[in-house]
Design an enzyme around this catalytic site. Structure first.
Site, PDB file in Angstrom:
ATOM      1  N   PRO A   2       0.789  -1.210   0.000  1.00 43.86           N
ATOM      2  CA  PRO A   2       0.000   0.000   0.000  1.00 43.86           C
ATOM      3  C   PRO A   2       0.831   1.274   0.000  1.00 43.86           C
ATOM      4  CG  PRO A   2       0.025  -1.008   2.178  1.00 43.86           C
ATOM      5  CD  PRO A   2       1.074  -1.643   1.365  1.00 43.86           C
ATOM      6  N   GLU A   3       0.518   2.138  -0.923  1.00 47.84           N
ATOM      7  CA  GLU A   3       1.008   3.502  -0.912  1.00 47.84           C
ATOM      8  C   GLU A   3      -0.177   4.386  -0.524  1.00 47.84           C
ATOM      9  OE1 GLU A   3       3.352   4.280  -4.501  1.00 47.84           O
ATOM     10  OE2 GLU A   3       3.615   2.147  -4.770  1.00 47.84           O
ATOM     11  N   HIS A  92      -1.920 -16.194   8.515  1.00 49.06           N
ATOM     12  CA  HIS A  92      -1.349 -14.867   8.294  1.00 49.06           C
ATOM     13  C   HIS A  92      -2.118 -13.770   9.024  1.00 49.06           C
ATOM     14  CE1 HIS A  92       1.268 -16.745   5.459  1.00 49.06           C
ATOM     15  NE2 HIS A  92       0.290 -17.105   4.664  1.00 49.06           N
ATOM     16  N   ARG A 111       3.782 -11.071   5.086  1.00 42.39           N
ATOM     17  CA  ARG A 111       5.217 -10.941   5.352  1.00 42.39           C
ATOM     18  C   ARG A 111       5.534 -10.401   6.748  1.00 42.39           C
ATOM     19  NH1 ARG A 111       7.873  -8.517   0.039  1.00 42.39           N
ATOM     20  NH2 ARG A 111       9.737  -9.112   1.150  1.00 42.39           N
TER      21      ARG A 111
END
Length: 274
Positions: A2-3, A92, A111
């Site tokens: 995400p930006e 996750h 991650r």
DNA sequence: TTGGGTGTTGAGTA
DNA sequence: ATACTCAACACCCA
């Protein structure tokens, strides 16, 4: 992932789902996400508190509670979703905020790079990570004069400067490549060599690109989804990011992928000469 | 199978 | 100050 446009889209979609919800308990499956304070204090400060608002600063989400603010950065692949508490979750899913309504807000991050901080309201702006950020791209503080001054006093490559969140907050690898393409500027140009005209164009294209991406609900390349679980649409409007080997939409030259400042970088060598 | 790549950023090193 | 490498971590692909 995400930006700024993706974080803003998550903010807007999530807001409808969780405003007013009261946290009954918090399940932490991966403690390293929580950077401050200690996990037990993190839980203690938020349990029995209600979400009043969700705001954004750069790529950070800010969940406002009665006395505190949860500052959340999604890094590469973090995302939020709302579920009924009895729905199963996968390996996750690292943080679960259980609401007294029977629903829960889940933070999932393949991650595990994401971060969370909780501060007293007001304090968050005076300490890391938020106090390091430059102006919002859409804020009036992001003037041409400010931008020009920041660019003129460094010899770094322009791509590295645009990725530097202390210069302007919110640009990441996708939108930097797109902005530089639209401004016809090569990413390895030294920032202090840009003309006033180029600086003006760069600022305008950055703002325009981010705005259009928000309107399209962000860019989904791999994993990004908004608070409703929906993908973005801006990937259909990318000129260079992920377009290596494709013809440039402006001049038909082949788009190239190179490495700049450690990041995969997409350029049209004809539109963005060095 | 292995190495290189991925939307982020902080630390450590010359 | 800047550039480079590595680290956090999991997965995908050639």
């Amino acid at each position: 992932m995400p930006e700024l446009p993706e974080v803003e889209t998550i903010r807007q979609t999530l807001k409808q789902l969780v405003i007013g919800e009261e946290i009954e308990s918090i399940q932490v499956n991966w403690e390293n996400i929580i950077k401050y304070p200690l996990v037990e204090d993190f839980k203690y400060l938020l349990v029995n508190q209600s979400i009043q608002d969700i705001k954004r600063r750069g790529k950070f989400l800010k969940f406002y509670f009665d006395q505190h603010v949860l500052v959340s950065h999604l890094r590469m692949e973090g995302n939020y979703s709302v579920h009924k508490q009895d729905e199963p979750y996968d390996k996750h899913t690292h943080i679960i905020f259980n609401f007294s309504s029977g629903k829960s807000l889940r933070y999932r991050d393949v991650r595990k790079f994401g971060t969370m901080h909780v501060f007293k309201k007001g304090e968050q702006n005076n300490v890391k990570p938020l106090n390091q950020l430059g102006p919002e791209p859409f804020d009036e503080a992001f003037t041409i004069d400010y931008f020009a001054e920041r660019l003129q006093k460094t010899t770094r490559m322009i791509k590295a400067v645009l990725l530097d969140q202390s210069v302007v907050a919110g640009l990441g690898n996708i939108y930097v490549d797109e902005t530089l393409f639209k401004a016809n500027i090569h990413p390895m140009r030294r920032a202090h060599t840009l003309s006033h005209k180029e600086i003006t164009a760069l600022r305008a294209f950055a703002i325009e690109t981010l705005q259009e991406a928000i309107e399209q609900g962000g860019t989904t390349i791999r994993s990004y989804i908004d608070g409703h679980g929906d993908m973005g649409m801006f990937q259909q409007k990318l000129y260079v990011y992920g377009q290596a080997e494709e013809p440039c939409q402006v001049c038909s030259e082949k788009v190239e992928k190179i490495k700049v400042s450690g990041r995969g970088t997409h350029i049209c060598p004809s539109c963005q000469p060095l």
